[in-house]
Each structure stands twice: as structure tokens, then as C-alpha cells.
Design a protein around this motif. Structure first.
Motif, PDB file in Angstrom:
ATOM      1  N   LEU A 196       0.842  -1.204   0.000  1.00 44.14           N
ATOM      2  CA  LEU A 196       0.000   0.000   0.000  1.00 44.14           C
ATOM      3  C   LEU A 196       0.882   1.263   0.000  1.00 44.14           C
ATOM      4  O   LEU A 196       0.630   2.223  -0.737  1.00 44.14           O
ATOM      5  CB  LEU A 196      -0.917  -0.027   1.235  1.00 44.14           C
ATOM      6  CG  LEU A 196      -1.950   1.085   1.336  1.00 44.14           C
ATOM      7  CD1 LEU A 196      -2.995   0.951   0.221  1.00 44.14           C
ATOM      8  CD2 LEU A 196      -2.641   1.054   2.703  1.00 44.14           C
ATOM      9  N   ILE A 197       1.930   1.239   0.821  1.00 46.17           N
ATOM     10  CA  ILE A 197       2.859   2.384   0.877  1.00 46.17           C
ATOM     11  C   ILE A 197       3.515   2.583  -0.489  1.00 46.17           C
ATOM     12  O   ILE A 197       3.509   3.681  -1.049  1.00 46.17           O
ATOM     13  CB  ILE A 197       3.953   2.160   1.961  1.00 46.17           C
ATOM     14  CG1 ILE A 197       3.323   2.147   3.350  1.00 46.17           C
ATOM     15  CG2 ILE A 197       5.038   3.235   1.865  1.00 46.17           C
ATOM     16  CD1 ILE A 197       4.285   1.740   4.467  1.00 46.17           C
ATOM     17  N   HIS A 198       4.068   1.521  -1.035  1.00 46.07           N
ATOM     18  CA  HIS A 198       4.805   1.626  -2.299  1.00 46.07           C
ATOM     19  C   HIS A 198       3.896   2.038  -3.456  1.00 46.07           C
ATOM     20  O   HIS A 198       4.280   2.850  -4.289  1.00 46.07           O
ATOM     21  CB  HIS A 198       5.470   0.286  -2.624  1.00 46.07           C
ATOM     22  CG  HIS A 198       6.741   0.048  -1.860  1.00 46.07           C
ATOM     23  ND1 HIS A 198       7.179   0.872  -0.867  1.00 46.07           N
ATOM     24  CD2 HIS A 198       7.683  -0.931  -1.966  1.00 46.07           C
ATOM     25  CE1 HIS A 198       8.329   0.420  -0.386  1.00 46.07           C
ATOM     26  NE2 HIS A 198       8.661  -0.674  -1.041  1.00 46.07           N
ATOM     27  N   ARG A 199       2.709   1.442  -3.497  1.00 43.62           N
ATOM     28  CA  ARG A 199       1.792   1.777  -4.604  1.00 43.62           C
ATOM     29  C   ARG A 199       1.447   3.261  -4.585  1.00 43.62           C
ATOM     30  O   ARG A 199       1.292   3.885  -5.628  1.00 43.62           O
ATOM     31  CB  ARG A 199       0.501   0.953  -4.508  1.00 43.62           C
ATOM     32  CG  ARG A 199       0.640  -0.458  -5.045  1.00 43.62           C
ATOM     33  CD  ARG A 199      -0.706  -1.074  -5.352  1.00 43.62           C
ATOM     34  NE  ARG A 199      -0.590  -2.466  -5.774  1.00 43.62           N
ATOM     35  CZ  ARG A 199      -0.288  -2.854  -7.017  1.00 43.62           C
ATOM     36  NH1 ARG A 199      -0.069  -1.952  -7.954  1.00 43.62           N
ATOM     37  NH2 ARG A 199      -0.197  -4.134  -7.328  1.00 43.62           N
ATOM     38  N   ASN A 200       1.324   3.827  -3.367  1.00 44.03           N
ATOM     39  CA  ASN A 200       0.972   5.244  -3.269  1.00 44.03           C
ATOM     40  C   ASN A 200       2.189   6.155  -3.371  1.00 44.03           C
ATOM     41  O   ASN A 200       2.213   7.087  -4.160  1.00 44.03           O
ATOM     42  CB  ASN A 200       0.231   5.519  -1.948  1.00 44.03           C
ATOM     43  CG  ASN A 200      -1.205   5.056  -2.033  1.00 44.03           C
ATOM     44  OD1 ASN A 200      -2.023   5.654  -2.722  1.00 44.03           O
ATOM     45  ND2 ASN A 200      -1.511   3.967  -1.379  1.00 44.03           N
ATOM     46  N   LYS A 201       3.202   5.870  -2.578  1.00 42.50           N
ATOM     47  CA  LYS A 201       4.347   6.788  -2.487  1.00 42.50           C
ATOM     48  C   LYS A 201       5.066   6.936  -3.824  1.00 42.50           C
ATOM     49  O   LYS A 201       5.405   8.036  -4.244  1.00 42.50           O
ATOM     50  CB  LYS A 201       5.315   6.257  -1.416  1.00 42.50           C
ATOM     51  CG  LYS A 201       6.390   7.248  -1.036  1.00 42.50           C
ATOM     52  CD  LYS A 201       7.272   6.701   0.059  1.00 42.50           C
ATOM     53  CE  LYS A 201       8.619   6.313  -0.484  1.00 42.50           C
ATOM     54  NZ  LYS A 201       9.614   6.004   0.517  1.00 42.50           N
ATOM     55  N   THR A 202       5.294   5.843  -4.500  1.00 37.76           N
ATOM     56  CA  THR A 202       6.068   5.886  -5.737  1.00 37.76           C
ATOM     57  C   THR A 202       5.244   5.469  -6.952  1.00 37.76           C
ATOM     58  O   THR A 202       5.324   6.081  -8.007  1.00 37.76           O
ATOM     59  CB  THR A 202       7.280   4.933  -5.653  1.00 37.76           C
ATOM     60  OG1 THR A 202       7.756   4.916  -4.333  1.00 37.76           O
ATOM     61  CG2 THR A 202       8.370   5.380  -6.580  1.00 37.76           C
ATOM     62  N   GLY A 203       4.458   4.402  -6.783  1.00 39.65           N
ATOM     63  CA  GLY A 203       3.715   3.850  -7.922  1.00 39.65           C
ATOM     64  C   GLY A 203       2.711   4.832  -8.516  1.00 39.65           C
ATOM     65  O   GLY A 203       2.531   4.881  -9.739  1.00 39.65           O
ATOM     66  N   ALA A 204       2.086   5.628  -7.656  1.00 43.15           N
ATOM     67  CA  ALA A 204       1.026   6.526  -8.143  1.00 43.15           C
ATOM     68  C   ALA A 204       1.555   7.512  -9.195  1.00 43.15           C
ATOM     69  O   ALA A 204       0.890   7.764 -10.211  1.00 43.15           O
ATOM     70  CB  ALA A 204       0.402   7.284  -6.974  1.00 43.15           C
ATOM     71  N   MET A 205       2.753   8.054  -8.969  1.00 40.03           N
ATOM     72  CA  MET A 205       3.288   9.029  -9.933  1.00 40.03           C
ATOM     73  C   MET A 205       3.730   8.360 -11.239  1.00 40.03           C
ATOM     74  O   MET A 205       3.711   8.981 -12.306  1.00 40.03           O
ATOM     75  CB  MET A 205       4.454   9.813  -9.318  1.00 40.03           C
ATOM     76  CG  MET A 205       4.018  10.935  -8.379  1.00 40.03           C
ATOM     77  SD  MET A 205       3.066  12.228  -9.226  1.00 40.03           S
ATOM     78  CE  MET A 205       4.310  12.961 -10.262  1.00 40.03           C
ATOM     79  N   ILE A 206       4.100   7.089 -11.156  1.00 37.83           N
ATOM     80  CA  ILE A 206       4.471   6.360 -12.382  1.00 37.83           C
ATOM     81  C   ILE A 206       3.188   6.082 -13.188  1.00 37.83           C
ATOM     82  O   ILE A 206       3.135   6.311 -14.405  1.00 37.83           O
ATOM     83  CB  ILE A 206       5.189   5.028 -12.039  1.00 37.83           C
ATOM     84  CG1 ILE A 206       6.467   5.283 -11.219  1.00 37.83           C
ATOM     85  CG2 ILE A 206       5.455   4.198 -13.291  1.00 37.83           C
ATOM     86  CD1 ILE A 206       7.684   5.707 -12.000  1.00 37.83           C
ATOM     87  N   ALA A 207       2.144   5.622 -12.486  1.00 36.80           N
ATOM     88  CA  ALA A 207       0.868   5.372 -13.172  1.00 36.80           C
ATOM     89  C   ALA A 207       0.314   6.683 -13.755  1.00 36.80           C
ATOM     90  O   ALA A 207      -0.205   6.703 -14.877  1.00 36.80           O
ATOM     91  CB  ALA A 207      -0.129   4.744 -12.201  1.00 36.80           C
ATOM     92  N   ALA A 208       0.476   7.781 -13.003  1.00 39.71           N
ATOM     93  CA  ALA A 208       0.006   9.088 -13.494  1.00 39.71           C
ATOM     94  C   ALA A 208       0.761   9.484 -14.768  1.00 39.71           C
ATOM     95  O   ALA A 208       0.182  10.075 -15.691  1.00 39.71           O
ATOM     96  CB  ALA A 208       0.198  10.162 -12.418  1.00 39.71           C
ATOM     97  N   SER A 209       2.043   9.143 -14.833  1.00 43.02           N
ATOM     98  CA  SER A 209       2.845   9.516 -16.008  1.00 43.02           C
ATOM     99  C   SER A 209       2.319   8.811 -17.260  1.00 43.02           C
ATOM    100  O   SER A 209       2.228   9.405 -18.340  1.00 43.02           O
ATOM    101  CB  SER A 209       4.317   9.143 -15.792  1.00 43.02           C
ATOM    102  OG  SER A 209       4.794   9.724 -14.609  1.00 43.02           O
TER     103      SER A 209
END
Ligand code: GRG
Length: 294
Positions: free
Chosen positions: A176-189
């Protein structure tokens, strides 16, 4: 002719670099220190993974190269602001970033906080004013970025991360931490690229799901590199250990973490097969991200 992905990415990074330079010029104002500090952190460093992912996604969908260039630079501004704030003594307390002293080591700490705030604000200004895109597209990008960088994405992940320091957390919480902290900006890109190319909802969904897998794989590899790079450079203690943080490596071990990153990459690449386009560029770039060594 087969695409030389390294050459392609080098060219695009150079263009992003020059555009960032134009978006934040030095100014003859009494507060020029702000622009100097922003340029110190933003220009001449970093792999530019997020704007590159957006450009490659848009091009994969048939968009003309470099369309939405200013908009994709907004991703790098948000990312850089997050690194500046993350390095502060009240967060990870890191003295070095991108091969040089962190911003708060070079400029007064208060200026580092404000420079992060400035880059965060500027990103939305740049999006609102990218006149190569329609008002509808600009709104879509602003909605995407505010969601993924904010309380349903990166900041949420950072809050969870801070709250979990020194605690025994399970794999579900770490994910949950990783998906939000880092993953979210990659998915947004990836979503940026799809919006810039005017993709249908169906393609957008496929690409978003691809982006989520790559985002998590990116962070797992970051956990792995934190350990392997410190071993390689003769540092016995990885920074995540110093900061008392649970990582994929501490919870699963190196081999299983590596396997998981590689499984996520394969799952992600399979999703691309549902797109009726030649996704070679995106495939090669995703492979480079997950197999990177720095
Ligand atoms: C402070 C709101 C706030 C959020 C911070 C992104 C983040 C959240 C913290 C960064 C901490 C960190 C180093 C996480 C590991 C993954 C990561 C984001 C690495 C840095 O990204 P790269 O590898 O860096 O793309 P470059 O320098 O190449 O841009």
C-alpha cells in the motif's frame, strides 16, 4: 530498422532538460534565490523517468513526438519537489541527492521547503497554460496529477511511510505504501501520455493498469538497489536499514523480491498486447526501468 531505445531516450532526455531550463529561468528579482534553488534541484540531474514515460506512451498511441512537452515537465517538477521535501531532516534526512548535496545542505532549510512548494505550484501553472493541449486535456491532466500526487497518492504513501518507521509491517501494508508513495506518480505519467494522445477510455484503462504494475516493480527494484548498491560500494548498511524501514528485501529477501519485480513486469507487458498499436518502445522502456542498475 529496430529502435535503439538508449539512443531514443537520450535524445528525449536532452529535449526535456532544455525545456525545463526554459520553464524556470533565472530572474532579475530580489527573490532570485528561489529560482536559483529550483534550478539547482531540477536541472542537470535525474533519470527523467516520469516525463519520458508520458512521452513514450503518447508516441506509442500515435501522437506526434514531443506533443505536450510542457505538460510532461510538470511531472518532473512534482517529482523533484517530493525529493527535496523527502530529504529534509524532518523526513529522511538525506545529505545527498542526484550526486550532489541535497537542497537543504546547499541553501537554508526554509528555502528548501519553499522551493519544494514553488515547484509543486509551478507544475499546475504549467499544466493550466500548455496551449498545445485543449482545455479538456489540461483539466484531465490537472485532475490526474492532483489525485496521484496528493492525498490519494504520493502524499498518502509518504504519510503511511513515516507512520510505519521502526514498526513491523506486513507485506500488504508495504505494498500500500509503495503503490501510493512511488507507484502513483508512475501510473500518473502513463495516464498523462494517454490523455495527451487523446486515448479512448478503454485504452486508458489498459495503460493505467500497466502503469500500476510498472510503478510497483519500480519501487521493488529501488528497494533491491538500496541493498545491492550499498554492497557494491562497500557500504555495509543500506539507507533503508539506517532509516529503520521495512522494504521488499527485508520482508521477502533479495531473490523473491527480484522474482516479484520480474513477474510484475511480465504481467504488465502482457497487458500491452491488448492494444492495437506497436508497443515496442513502451515495452523496451518498461524493461529498462525494471532491469535498471541505478
Ligand atoms: C515528501 C510529499 C513527499 C513525498 C515523498 C517520492 C517520495 C515521496 C520520496 C522519495 C523517496 C525515495 C528515494 C523513494 C524511492 C523511489 C524513488 C522515488 C526514487 C527516486 O526516483 P528516481 O529513481 O530518481 O526516478 P531520479 O533522481 O532519477 O529522478
Amino acid at each position: 530498422m529496430p529502435i535503439d531505445i538508449s539512443h531514443y531516450l537520450k535524445d528525449k532526455s536532452q529535449i526535456i532538460e532544455e525545456h525545463l531550463d526554459k520553464l524556470i529561468p533565472e530572474k532579475k528579482v530580489p527573490y532570485n534565490l528561489l529560482f536559483q534553488a529550483a534550478r539547482y534541484s531540477l536541472i542537470g540531474g535525474g533519470k527523467r523517468i516520469r516525463p519520458l514515460l508520458a512521452l513514450v506512451t503518447a508516441e506509442t498511441l500515435g501522437c506526434s513526438p514531443l506533443h505536450g512537452l510542457s505538460a510532461v515537465c510538470a511531472l518532473e517538477m512534482i517529482h523533484t519537489y517530493s525529493l527535496i521535501h523527502d530529504d529534509l531532516p524532518c523526513m529522511d534526512d538525506d545529505d545527498y541527492r542526484r550526486g550532489k548535496p541535497s537542497l537543504h545542505k546547499k541553501f537554508p532549510e526554509g528555502h528548501a521547503v519553499l522551493t519544494g512548494d514553488f515547484l509543486l505550484t509551478l507544475a499546475f501553472d504549467v499544466l493550466a497554460n500548455d496551449d498545445s493541449l485543449s482545455p479538456q486535456q489540461r483539466l484531465g491532466l490537472i485532475q490526474t496529477l492532483s489525485k496521484h500526487a496528493g492525498g490519494e497518492g504520493m502524499i498518502a504513501g509518504q504519510v503511511l511511510d513515516l507512520a510505519s518507521e521502526g514498526k513491523n509491517i506486513n507485506l500488504e501494508t508495504l505494498q500500500l505504501i509503495h503503490r501510493n508513495k512511488t507507484g502513483a506518480m508512475i501510473a500518473a505519467s502513463i495516464q498523462f501520455g494517454a490523455i495527451i494522445a487523446g486515448a479512448s477510455q478503454e485504452f486508458m484503462g489498459i495503460l493505467y493498469s500497466f502503469g500500476e504494475d510498472i510503478g510497483l516493480a519500480f519501487q521493488i527494484v529501488d528497494d533491491i538497489l538500496d541493498v545491492t548498491a550499498s554492497q557494491k560500494h562497500g557500504k555495509y548498511i543500506a539507507s533503508d536499514v539506517v532509516n529503520n524501514k521495512a522494504t521488499y528485501v527485508t520482508l521477502l529477501g533479495l531473490d523473491k523480491s527480484q522474482q516479484l519485480a520480474s513477474d510484475l513486469l511480465n504481467t504488465a507487458l502482457n497487458k500491452l498486447k491488448a492494444l492495437p498499436v506497436d508497443a515496442t518502445l513502451l515495452t523496451k522502456f518498461a524493461q529498462l526501468i525494471v532491469n535498471r542498475s541505478f
